[in-house]
Enzyme design. Structure first.
Site, PDB file in Angstrom:
ATOM      1  N   ASP A   8       0.858  -1.181   0.000  1.00  0.00           N
ATOM      2  CA  ASP A   8       0.000   0.000   0.000  1.00  0.00           C
ATOM      3  C   ASP A   8       0.893   1.229   0.000  1.00  0.00           C
ATOM      4  OD1 ASP A   8      -2.023  -1.801   0.187  1.00  0.00           O
ATOM      5  OD2 ASP A   8      -2.781  -1.126   2.131  1.00  0.00           O
ATOM      6  N   ASP A 129     -15.250  -2.992  -1.784  1.00  0.00           N
ATOM      7  CA  ASP A 129     -14.881  -2.734  -0.395  1.00  0.00           C
ATOM      8  C   ASP A 129     -16.160  -2.509   0.395  1.00  0.00           C
ATOM      9  OD1 ASP A 129     -12.294  -2.715  -1.435  1.00  0.00           O
ATOM     10  OD2 ASP A 129     -12.301  -0.537  -1.697  1.00  0.00           O
TER      11      ASP A 129
END
Length: 239
Positions: A8, A129
């Site tokens: 990330d 998500d």
């Protein structure tokens, strides 16, 4: 089942968040390309990348870091975060990305997902998500009334390569993935489903694998913290 180690990216560094909160970022490596190379050298078949700044900005922000990773490794990489138009999709794929992940636009502009999947077969994934089963967009900052399974079914005939399902409440918290919800989603559609969020032990990976429905799992913090031994995990999943 494929293990996707996660990198990330925030401000050019490899970080991990807790529950998607940018202020909770922990820097694990200030050289993401070296981290990607380490994952490749350990035997990983893929690398999962997220442009965290890009997810909030709505456009690529950590492009230099991604390009450095692509120049360093030979294994395929997939990227999500801030990819919201066809030009950006095409630009990333032309730079060597194996797969782009479309999240926010899957809710806001599903026709774009369909167009991209037609134009670039096998190279477009949908990122779903969810918090409490409901889809969140724009870096998880905005919640919708769309249910994760309903969104996945909209792309059943679109030709997308995979669905990456993240349970936001589990992400970065080292509490284990939502195995049942991921399995239910995988059973609801024919598109391969990749689990994300909370994968924090070898037992978690084995639980996902043993469902027999889940194509892959993404793990980040547990690999950096050493909670999952990467070599042991790769061996277990191959066996």
């Amino acid at each position: 089942m494929i293990l996707y180690p996660a990198i990330d990216l925030k401000d050019g560094q490899a970080v991990r968040l807790v529950h998607g909160a940018m202020e909770s970022a922990t820097v694990f490596n200030d050289n993401p390309a070296a981290q990607a190379r380490a994952f490749q050298d350990a035997g990983c078949e893929w690398v999962h990348l997220v442009d965290l700044n890009g997810a909030f900005a709505g456009q690529p922000v950590n492009g230099a870091a991604v390009e450095a990773i692509l120049a360093t490794v030979t294994v395929p990489c997939q990227l999500g975060g801030g990819i919201r138009d066809l030009a950006t999709i095409e630009a990333w794929l032309s730079k060597g990305l194996a797969r782009v992940i479309l999240g926010t636009v899957a809710v806001e502009n599903p026709d774009l997902v369909r167009e991209a999947a037609r134009a670039f077969p096998g190279k477009v994934a949908v990122g779903i998500d969810a918090r409490g089963g409901r889809v969140a967009t724009r870096g998880w900052a905005e919640e919708t009334d769309v249910m994760a399974t309903d969104l996945a079914r909209r792309f059943e005939d679109a030709g997308v390569a995979a669905i990456i399902y993240t349970d936001i409440d589990r992400d970065g918290a080292m509490g284990g993935p939502n195995v049942e919800a991921t399995d239910a989603l995988a059973r609801a559609v024919s598109i391969p489903v990749i689990a994300s969020g909370g994968v924090s032990s070898l037992a978690d990976l084995q639980a996902l694998r043993d469902k027999g429905t889940i194509a892959g799992a993404i793990s980040g913090r547990a690999l950096y913290d050493g909670a999952i031994d990467l070599g042991a995990a790769l061996s277990a999943l191959r066996d």
